[in-house]
Design an enzyme around this catalytic site. Structure first.
Site, short mmCIF file in Angstrom:
data_model
loop_
_atom_site.label_atom_id
_atom_site.label_comp_id
_atom_site.label_asym_id
_atom_site.label_seq_id
_atom_site.Cartn_x
_atom_site.Cartn_y
_atom_site.Cartn_z
N HIS A 1 -20.40 1.54 54.54
CA HIS A 1 -19.31 0.88 53.80
C HIS A 1 -19.76 0.38 52.42
O HIS A 1 -19.28 -0.63 51.91
CB HIS A 1 -18.71 -0.29 54.60
CG HIS A 1 -18.11 0.13 55.90
ND1 HIS A 1 -16.85 0.66 56.00
CD2 HIS A 1 -18.62 0.12 57.17
CE1 HIS A 1 -16.58 0.95 57.27
NE2 HIS A 1 -17.64 0.64 57.99
N ASN B 1 -11.13 -0.33 61.05
CA ASN B 1 -11.16 0.96 60.37
C ASN B 1 -9.76 1.54 60.27
O ASN B 1 -8.82 1.04 60.90
CB ASN B 1 -12.06 1.96 61.13
CG ASN B 1 -13.54 1.64 61.02
OD1 ASN B 1 -13.98 1.04 60.04
ND2 ASN B 1 -14.30 2.04 62.01
N HIS C 1 -17.90 -10.34 59.62
CA HIS C 1 -18.63 -10.40 60.89
C HIS C 1 -17.62 -10.52 62.03
O HIS C 1 -16.80 -11.45 62.04
CB HIS C 1 -19.56 -11.62 60.88
CG HIS C 1 -20.31 -11.85 62.16
ND1 HIS C 1 -20.64 -10.85 63.02
CD2 HIS C 1 -20.81 -12.99 62.72
CE1 HIS C 1 -21.30 -11.34 64.06
NE2 HIS C 1 -21.41 -12.64 63.90
#
Length: 764
Positions: A131, A203, A395
Site C-alpha cells: 500500500h 480493500n 491498525h
C-alpha cells in the site's frame, strides 16, 4: 586498418568462456526468472538452493573496513535444504498459525509467526511494504442510527457526525508506480470518534489471497517485483505471482476478482470497499452479532477497460489521485454508504454453510442483504501530502466499545503486524502523536518517553495502582465507555498448526463469482488471465494455472488455454451447482452521473453561444465540462463571448473523459503535424477535414464503450472516424442541450455495453 589481433584474441576468449558457462538448456530468450525451468508439480524432495543465474553476480565478500577473506561471492546467500527460523531451527509447517484448536484463537506463543511477520513488517524503510502508493482525503461520517440495535459504539448513534480520514492505495507498487495498474486497492478509514480512534482497514475486494496471516509474507513476496531485477513494477503479470497462486489454491477466489474489472477501477469514487473479515458487534445489553462491513459508492461500482488502464498509466500515472482531488475541489464530493451484513453469533460461526472465519469467502448479498448504517462524505483535500497521507497509521486493533474481533487467523496476524510496522516506518512508538493520527478523545495512557515524544507529561506515577498521583488514571467500566472484550467461549482441542476442514474448499466461491458475471465481464476476465499468463516465462506455471481454472469453469479454462496456445486440462474437482449473485456484477444498473467528466470539442469557428450553453448545462448536472480547443487560452468569435479552453487538441486524450461531444467539425489545427505531435499521424498522408488527434480521440472513446455525439455538423467528424451515426451510444442532433440529455442517460450506465458483444457460449 589498425592491427586488432590482440583485441580479437581477448574478445574470442571472453566469448569462449561465456559459452562454456552457459548450461545446456540455457534459454534463447532472456528473462527467465530461475536458472532452470520449474517442474509442473510442486517439488517436495529436499534439495539445496539453486545456484544463481549466469548473469547474476553478488558483491564481493569484504568486511566493513574493506578487508577480504577469500570467501565465495555467494557465501552470504541462503543455504541448506530445509526451511528454518532465523536461528537455524528447522520448521515442519509455515502455512498455519499456532492456534488453540483448528478454529480457536491464535496463540501469542507462536514464535515462528511473530518472527516471520516481524521481519516482513520491517522489510522497507521508510516506504510502506504494501500500500505504498496512495491518496487520501478528509471527510465526515454521519450515522443513520440504524445500527444502534446491534452496536453500542457512540459514533453509530443517529445523526452523530464523526470526522474521518480515508486513504486509498494500490497494494503492490512503490510510491512512484502508476495508479491504474491491475491490483487490489486499499480502502482504509480512520474514524476520530468521541470514544477513541476506530480504524476500518479494508480493500476493494471482499476476500483475501490467504486464510492465515502467517502466509501473508509469502503472497506479497510472490506478487512483488522479482528480487533480482525488481521488475515488473506494480504488476501481477509475472512468474513468481502465478507460481505461488497456482500452488496455493486458497488464493484462487481473490485472484479471480483481481482478474475481473474490479482490479482496474475507474476511480476511487466508484470503488466499493470491504472490511474483508468478520467482526463481532456488541449492543448496550451485551448481546452480540457477527457482521461484515461494506462501503457502497453512491456513484456505483465502475471500472476501466484494460486498454484504457494501460494507456492512462503512461499518460497520467496520477489518474486516480488527480480524479479524487479534482472532484473534491470542484464540489463533487465523493460519497459512500457504510453497511453491514448481519449474522447470528452462533457457536459454529457459520452462515448458510459459509464459514465466517474464512477470509477467502463472501456471503452473497442475496442471502444476507447489506443494511445501511451511515453516510461517508469526503469534502477536504490534504494540506501536506507527507504530513497526512504518508504519515497516517492505520491498525485493525484500533477499536471502540461495541466493536470486537473474531478468531479469523488472518485478522489475528494483522492485529500484531500493523502496530509492529508503524514502529519502524514512523520512527518509534509515539506515532499516535503525529497530527493526522491523533485521537479526538482524551488520552491518559501512562506510556512515556521514546522517540518523537511530543507530549509533556505531568505527575510522578505512570503506573497502576498508584496513590502519588491521586490514583489517576482510573479504570472505566461499560457505563463509562470502557472497552471490554466480549467473553467469547473457546473450545480448545490442543494447540495445533492446521486449518479447519471448511477452509479447504477453494473453488466453490470462485465459481460463484464467475457465474455471477455478465457475458462482457467474463470476456474481460478471460482476456486478463490470457494477458497475465502470457507475460509469464515458464510453461509449467501456465499449465498449472490452467488446472486451477478448469476447477472454476470449463469455458474459462478453454478460452484462456486457447489464447496461450496450450491444451485445456480436465478438471480435478467437482463443479458445484451455484446460484449466481447478481450483486457481484457491475453491469445492468444505472447510477448518478455526478462528477462525470464531459469533453466538449470545438473548432475556432464553433457556435460559442451554443457551446457555452452546453458547458453550463453540464455544470448544472453536477458534472465536469472540459472544453477542448485547437490551442490554449480561449475560443473567440466576433460578436460572441469567449469560452475558456481547458485542454488542447495536443494535450487532450479520450482517457480523461467519460463522454465526448463535438460542437461542429474540428478542422486540423496548425500544429497537426506528425513531427510536432505524433498523435497527428503521418505528415505525408492526405489532408483530412477533421484534426487527426480528434479522430484518434473518437476512435479510442468508441473502442472503450464511451458515449459520443455532437450537434451541428458533428456527424461528419464521426463519419471520418468510421463511427456510424446510428450505432449504440451515438447521439447527434441540432440542439446541444438535447444531445447532452441523451449523453447523460447513457452515462448513467457508465459504458455503452452493447459495443462489447460476447460469444453466446460465455453466458452458459
Amino acid at each position: 586498418m589498425t592491427d586488432q589481433g590482440p583485441v580479437k584474441k581477448i574478445v574470442d576468449k571472453v566469448a569462449e568462456l561465456a559459452e562454456a558457462a552457459l548450461p545446456d538448456d540455457s534459454p534463447e530468450v532472456p528473462g527467465a526468472p530461475a536458472p532452470r525451468p520449474p517442474t509442473l508439480a510442486e517439488p517436495v524432495e529436499p534439495a539445496d538452493p539453486l545456484p544463481p543465474k549466469q548473469d547474476q553476480e553478488a558483491p564481493a565478500v569484504v568486511s566493513a573496513t574493506g578487508r577480504t577473506d577469500g570467501a565465495e561471492a555467494d557465501a552470504r546467500s541462503q543455504h541448506g535444504a530445509y526451511l528454518t527460523t532465523a536461528q537455524g531451527t528447522r520448521l515442519h509447517d509455515s502455512d498455519h498459525s499456532l492456534k488453540a484448536g483448528p478454529r480457536g484463537p491464535v496463540l501469542l506463543q507462536d514464535h515462528h509467526l511473530r518472527e516471520k511477520i516481524t521481519h516482513f513488517d520491517h522489510e522497507r524503510i521508510p516506504e510502506r511494504v504494501v500500500h505504498a502508493r496512495g491518496a487520501a482525503a478528509h471527510g465526515v461520517f454521519r450515522a443513520y442510527g440504524t445500527a444502534t440495535g446491534i452496536c453500542r459504539a457512540a459514533f453509530l448513534a443517529e445523526d452523530v457526525e464523526t470526522p474521518v480520514f480515508v486513504r486509498f492505495s494500490t497494494v503492490l507498487g512503490s510510491r512512484g508506480s502508476a495508479d491504474t495498474v491491475r491490483d487490489t486497492r486499499g480502502f482504509a478509514t480512520k474514524f476520530y470518534t468521541t470514544e477513541g480512534v476506530f480504524d476500518l482497514v479494508g480493500n476493494n475486494i471482499p476476500v483475501f489471497f490467504v486464510q492465515d496471516a502467517i502466509k501473508f509474507p509469502d503472497v506479497v513476496h510472490a506478487a512483488k517485483p522479482h528480487p533480482d531485477r525488481e521488475i515488473p513494477q506494480a504488476q501481477s503479470a509475472h512468474d513468481t505471482f502465478w507460481d505461488f497462486v497456482s500452488l496455493h489454491t486458497e488464493a484462487t477466489h481473490h485472484t479471480l476478482w483481481n482478474m475481473s474489472d474490479r482490479g482496474i477501477p475507474r476511480s476511487y469514487r466508484t470503488m466499493e470497499g470491504f472490511g474483508v473479515h468478520t467482526f463481532r458487534l456488541v449492543d448496550a445489553e451485551g448481546g452480540t452479532v457477527l457482521v461484515k462491513w461494506h462501503w457502497k459508492p453512491k456513484l456505483g461500482v465502475h471500472s476501466l477497460v484494460w486498454e484504457e488502464a494501460q494507456l492512462i498509466a503512461g499518460l497520467d500515472p496520477d489518474f486516480h489521485r488527480r480524479d479524487l482531488y479534482d472532484a473534491i475541489e470542484s464540489g463533487a464530493f465523493p460519497e459512500w454508504e457504510l453497511g453491514v451484513q448481519v449474522f447470528p453469533d452462533n457457536e459454529e460461526q457459520v452462515f448458510e454453510g459459509i464459514d465466517l472465519l474464512d477470509p477467502t469467502k463472501i456471503v452473497p448479498e442475496e442471502l444476507a442483504p447489506v443494511q445501511p448504517v451511515g453516510l461517508l462524505t469526503l469534502n477536504g483535500n490534504p494540506t501536506n501530502f507527507f504530513a497526512e497521507v504518508e504519515q497516517v497509521a492505520f491498525h485493525p486493533g484500533h477499536l471502540v466499545p461495541g466493536i470486537d474481533v473474531t478468531d479469523d487467523p488472518l485478522l489475528a496476524g494483522r492485529l500484531f503486524s500493523y502496530l509492529d510496522t508503524q514502529i519502524t516506518r514512523l520512527g518509534g512508538p509515539n506515532f499516535a502523536q503525529i497530527p493526522i493520527n491523533r485521537t479526538h478523545a482524551p488520552v491518559n495512557d501512562m506510556l512515556r518517553d521514546g522517540f518523537h515524544q511530543d507530549a509533556v507529561h505531568g505527575g510522578v506515577a505512570p503506573y497502576k495502582p498508584n496513590s502519588l498521583d491521586g490514583g489517576c488514571p482510573f479504570f472505566a467500566g461499560a457505563g463509562e465507555h470502557g472497552y471490554i472484550e466480549h467473553p467469547t467461549p473457546i473450545a480448545a482441542t490442543g494447540k495445533v498448526r492446521e486449518a479447519p476442514v471448511s477452509f479447504s474448499d477453494h473453488f466453490t466461491q470462485p465459481r460463484l463469482f464467475w457465474s455471477s458475471m455478465s457475458p462482457v465481464e467474463r470476456e474481460h476476465i478471460i482476456a486478463a488471465y490470457t494477458f497475465e499468463l502470457g507475460k509469464c516465462y515458464e510453461q509449467a506455471v501456465k499449465e498449472r494455472t490452467l488446472k486451477v481454472l478448469a476447477n472454476i469453469d470449463p469455458y474459462l479454462c478453454a478460452q484462456v488455454a486457447q489464447g496461450l496456445g496450450l491444451p485445456a486440462p480436465e478438471r480435478s474437482e467437482h463443479l458445484a451447482d451455484i446460484a449466481p449473485s447478481p450483486a457481484l456484477s457491475q453491469v445492468g444498473r444505472t447510477w448518478p452521473t455526478a462528477g462525470r467528466v464531459v469533453g466538449l470539442v470545438a473548432a475556432p469557428d464553433a457556435d460559442l453561444a451554443g457551446l457555452d450553453t452546453v458547458r453550463r448545462a453540464v455544470l448544472d448536472a453536477d458534472m465536469v465540462p472540459l472544453v477542448v480547443g485547437p490551442t490554449g487560452g480561449a475560443l473567440r468569435v466576433d460578436g460572441e463571448e469567449p469560452v475558456a479552453v481547458q485542454r488542447t487538441f495536443a494535450t487532450a486524450r479520450s482517457l480523461e473523459f467519460d463522454a465526448v461531444l463535438l460542437a461542429g467539425v474540428p478542422a486540423p489545427g496548425l500544429d497537426a503535424d506528425g513531427a510536432r505531435d505524433a498523435k497527428a499521424g503521418n505528415p505525408a498522408a492526405p489532408a483530412a477535414p477533421v484534426d487527426p488527434r480528434i479522430t484518434l480521440m473518437l476512435t479510442e472513446a468508441w473502442r472503450h464503450g464511451k458515449a459520443v455525439g455532437g450537434w451541428g455538423a458533428a456527424g461528419q467528424a464521426l463519419e471520418a472516424a468510421g463511427i456510424p451515426a446510428d450505432a449504440p451510444g451515438v447521439v447527434l442532433g441540432d440542439d446541444g442541450e438535447d444531445v447532452l440529455a441523451g449523453i447523460t442517460t447513457l452515462l448513467a450506465a457508465h459504458r455503452v455495453w452493447e459495443r462489447f458483444p460476447a460469444p453466446p457460449e460465455s453466458s452458459d
